[in-house]
Design an enzyme around this catalytic site. Structure first.
Site, short mmCIF file in Angstrom:
data_model
loop_
_atom_site.label_atom_id
_atom_site.label_comp_id
_atom_site.label_asym_id
_atom_site.label_seq_id
_atom_site.Cartn_x
_atom_site.Cartn_y
_atom_site.Cartn_z
N ASP A 167 0.85 -1.19 0.00
CA ASP A 167 0.00 0.00 0.00
C ASP A 167 0.89 1.25 0.00
O ASP A 167 1.59 1.51 0.98
CB ASP A 167 -0.87 -0.06 1.27
CG ASP A 167 -2.13 0.77 1.18
OD1 ASP A 167 -2.11 1.80 0.48
OD2 ASP A 167 -3.13 0.41 1.83
N HIS A 179 -10.99 -1.21 5.42
CA HIS A 179 -10.68 -0.70 6.76
C HIS A 179 -11.27 0.69 7.00
O HIS A 179 -11.12 1.23 8.08
CB HIS A 179 -9.17 -0.66 6.95
CG HIS A 179 -8.51 0.24 5.96
ND1 HIS A 179 -8.45 -0.05 4.60
CD2 HIS A 179 -7.93 1.45 6.10
CE1 HIS A 179 -7.86 0.95 3.98
NE2 HIS A 179 -7.52 1.87 4.85
N ASP A 180 -11.89 1.29 5.98
CA ASP A 180 -12.51 2.61 6.14
C ASP A 180 -14.03 2.53 6.19
O ASP A 180 -14.70 3.56 6.25
CB ASP A 180 -12.12 3.53 4.98
CG ASP A 180 -10.64 3.82 4.92
OD1 ASP A 180 -10.00 3.86 5.99
OD2 ASP A 180 -10.11 3.99 3.80
N GLU A 240 -6.92 4.10 -5.28
CA GLU A 240 -8.09 4.54 -4.52
C GLU A 240 -8.49 5.90 -5.04
O GLU A 240 -7.72 6.85 -4.95
CB GLU A 240 -7.77 4.61 -3.03
CG GLU A 240 -9.01 4.95 -2.21
CD GLU A 240 -8.70 5.40 -0.80
OE1 GLU A 240 -9.57 5.23 0.07
OE2 GLU A 240 -7.60 5.95 -0.55
N ASP A 295 -2.86 4.73 -2.34
CA ASP A 295 -3.79 5.45 -1.47
C ASP A 295 -4.22 6.78 -2.11
O ASP A 295 -3.38 7.48 -2.71
CB ASP A 295 -3.06 5.72 -0.14
CG ASP A 295 -3.97 6.21 0.95
OD1 ASP A 295 -4.94 5.51 1.27
OD2 ASP A 295 -3.70 7.30 1.52
C1 GLC Z 1 -7.23 6.32 2.49
C2 GLC Z 1 -7.04 5.21 3.50
C3 GLC Z 1 -7.47 5.71 4.84
C4 GLC Z 1 -6.62 6.89 5.21
C5 GLC Z 1 -6.62 7.96 4.11
C6 GLC Z 1 -5.52 8.94 4.30
O1 GLC Z 1 -8.55 6.69 2.33
O2 GLC Z 1 -7.73 4.07 3.08
O3 GLC Z 1 -7.44 4.72 5.82
O4 GLC Z 1 -7.07 7.46 6.39
O5 GLC Z 1 -6.45 7.42 2.84
O6 GLC Z 1 -4.29 8.33 4.00
#
Ligand code: GLC
Ligand code: CA
Length: 536
Positions: A97, A316-317, A242, A192
């Site tokens: 990641d 995880h979010d 993402e 990310d």
């Molecule tokens: C992404 C991650 C999340 C994190 C954010 C900032 O959305 O999945 O867990 O808080 O990025 O890095």
């Protein structure tokens, strides 16, 4: 290049909560190593593991202070190398990641910037008169540094300063990080919040508002991704970006083979159908009409363009899907299986988030002291300041907090759910005595066994891996159905998203039931029933 992923499934590990090997209450690399045979047993090909690099853990590792070293709390580089090699020997590959939109404020680059080194000030986004923007975690998106007389941008926490991708040196540094992990034998990458890396030109002239809304799919984002992929030689690997609040047109570009960017994207529109007026911190039942509309638009649009989607309900979010779109009490098994089938038979690559394959539920915390996540803690304060009662604010967190998805993996009914011999860093839902790997291994009808079956079917049927997709009319908003077609094969998937018997009209259900969660076919769809019918 995408072809090799089409029959594969990805498993996501949130390392802090997966398996603790040394009793300190925190999941770790050796814990992952000990569970590789379990992951293999699911039939998945790739494992995405969330960041375990050096970090002060202000955002649980999404605030990296050293991209090339392992956080001692999770193990050593040697453990990491063994983990990669052992997965390889089992025919699986890791996706690491890469958190490249921002670093930790404890990264040496940022420390040098704060010390006034102009070279490193230009690694970040410092401004004299920034617009009044709010950050994604609440509060201002700018932090003033008195010694420099300037403020820096942090779209997330103040401990996560955004990097300046317009600076070619920053891009080179990040490419080196990718090369470093690629050389260690990693098979793919997750990037990310990748669609936030390119910031708008002339920031200071922009109006006040939500910083995130100004910083997405920015002017150079495609160029920067192409450069990163080309210069690191990862074009043949599995990569997923993402993409926050993005559009179909943008995701078509990010993941189309012609663009030479990524294998696929995560987007989140389908996970906002229970946000009242777009606000996460509200309570609203999911809008199923909207859910269908979003999936049909994205699935059919991506399919037409030859682009590829990452398919998921959980990470995880996000809160746990069985608590969110299913019924964890009355139809726990049925709804978990229906939701799983809906995702796994769509066109794209399915992601299973640890514990989802067990039907793990939300945490059911009832005191603010049980929460750990920076976002939950911030929004609790924001809600309380707005006059929301403690009871109501806790109710919102119990349904929306990211901690719901972060409770430890439930391995067995023993101490610490088999996750730790010590004291877990985050509370474990009481239902671990019933919902756990060991129990489900002994139940022939378990959610776990059902997930294994879904993963296997994707490898066996071309129509699942690669068929076209079209959404069907069911004459009922609570029932969503789609068909997949490939050559003469047709797969019809009918999903009842409600806890009632529902009538469906206009769908031909002749054929062979490939998988379902009730026995036989009947005139009415039973509560949370799913039927996948193969017609040749
Ligand atoms: C992404 C991650 C999340 C994190 C954010 C900032 O959305 O999945 O867990 O808080 O990025 O890095
Ligand atoms: Ca540990």
């Amino acid at each position: 290049m995408q072809d090799k992923f089409k029959s594969s499934t990805v498993y996501q590990i949130y390392i802090k909560s997966f398996c603790d090997s040394n009793g300190d209450g925190i999941g770790d690399i050796n814990g992952i190593r000990s569970k590789l045979p379990y992951i293999k047993s699911l039939g998945v090909k790739y494992i995405w593991v969330t960041p375990f690099f050096c970090s002060p853990m202000a955002d649980n590792g999404y605030d990296v202070s050293d991209y090339r070293n392992v956080n001692p709390m999770f193990g050593t580089m040697e453990d990491c190398e063994k983990m990669i090699a052992e997965a390889d020997a089992l025919g699986m590959g890791f996706m690491f990641d890469m958190v490249f939109n921002h670093t930790s404020d404890e990264h040496e680059w940022f420390k040098k910037a704060l010390a006034g080194d102009p070279e490193y000030i230009d690694y970040y986004i410092f401004r004299d008169n920034p617009p009044e923007w709010t950050s994604i975690f609440g509060g201002s998106a700018w932090k003033f540094v008195p010694s420099l007389g300037k403020s820096y941008l942090h779209l997330f926490d103040p401990k996560q300063p955004d990097l300046n991708w317009d600076n070619p040196k920053v891009r080179e540094e990040l490419k080196d990080v990718v090369r470093f992990w690629k050389a260690k034998g990693v098979k793919g990458f997750r990037f990310d919040v990748l669609n936030r890396i390119s910031k708008p030109a002339d920031l200071e002239s922009l109006p006040s508002g939500n910083g995130g809304a100004f910083c997405k799919d920015g002017p150079h984002v495609h160029e920067y991704i192409q450069e990163l992929v080309r210069d690191t030689g990862i074009g043949d690997m599995i990569t997923v970006g993402e993409m926050a609040s993005t559009t179909l047109e943008q995701c078509i570009r990010y993941s189309s083979p012609e663009s030479h960017e990524l294998s696929m994207c995560f987007n989140f529109h389908h996970l906002k159908v229970d946000y009242k007026d777009g606000d996460k911190w509200t309570l609203m039942p999911p809008d199923l009409k909207e859910l269908r509309r979003i999936f049909s638009e994205w699935q059919e649009g991506m399919s037409k363009a030859g682009s590829w989607q990452a398919l998921f309900w959980c990470n995880h979010d996000q809160p746990r899907v069985v608590s969110r779109f299913g019924d964890e009490v009355k139809y726990w098994k049925e709804s978990a299986k229906m939701l799983a089938t809906f995702i796994h038979f769509l066109r794209g690559t399915p992601y299973i988030y640890q514990g989802e394959e067990l039907g793990m539920t939300n945490a059911h915390f009832n005191s603010i002291s049980q929460y750990q996540d920076v976002e939950a803690l911030n929004y609790y304060e924001i809600m309380r300041d707005k006059g929301v009662s403690e009871f109501d604010a806790l109710k919102v967190l119990a349904s929306k907090s990211r901690d719901n998805g972060r409770t430890p993996m439930q391995w067995n009914s023993g101490h610490g759910a088999g996750f730790t011999d010590g004291e877990s860093w985050l509370g474990i839902p009481m239902n671990y005595t019933r919902i756990n790997v060991e129990t489900e291994e002994h139940d022939p009808d378990s959610i776990l066994k059902y997930y294994r079956h879904l993963v296997k079917l994707r490898k066996e049927y071309r129509v699942i891996a690669d068929g076209d997709v079209k959404f069907l009319d069911t004459g009922n908003d609570n029932v969503i159905a789609y068909e997949r077609t490939s050559g003469t094969e047709r797969l019809v998937v009918i999903c009842n998203f409600s806890g009632n018997d529902e009538k469906v009209t206009g769908i031909d259900i002749k054929g062979r039931v490939l998988i379902g969660n009730y026995s036989g076919t009947h005139r009415m769809m039973k509560p949370y029933e799913v039927l996948a019918i193969l017609q040749a």
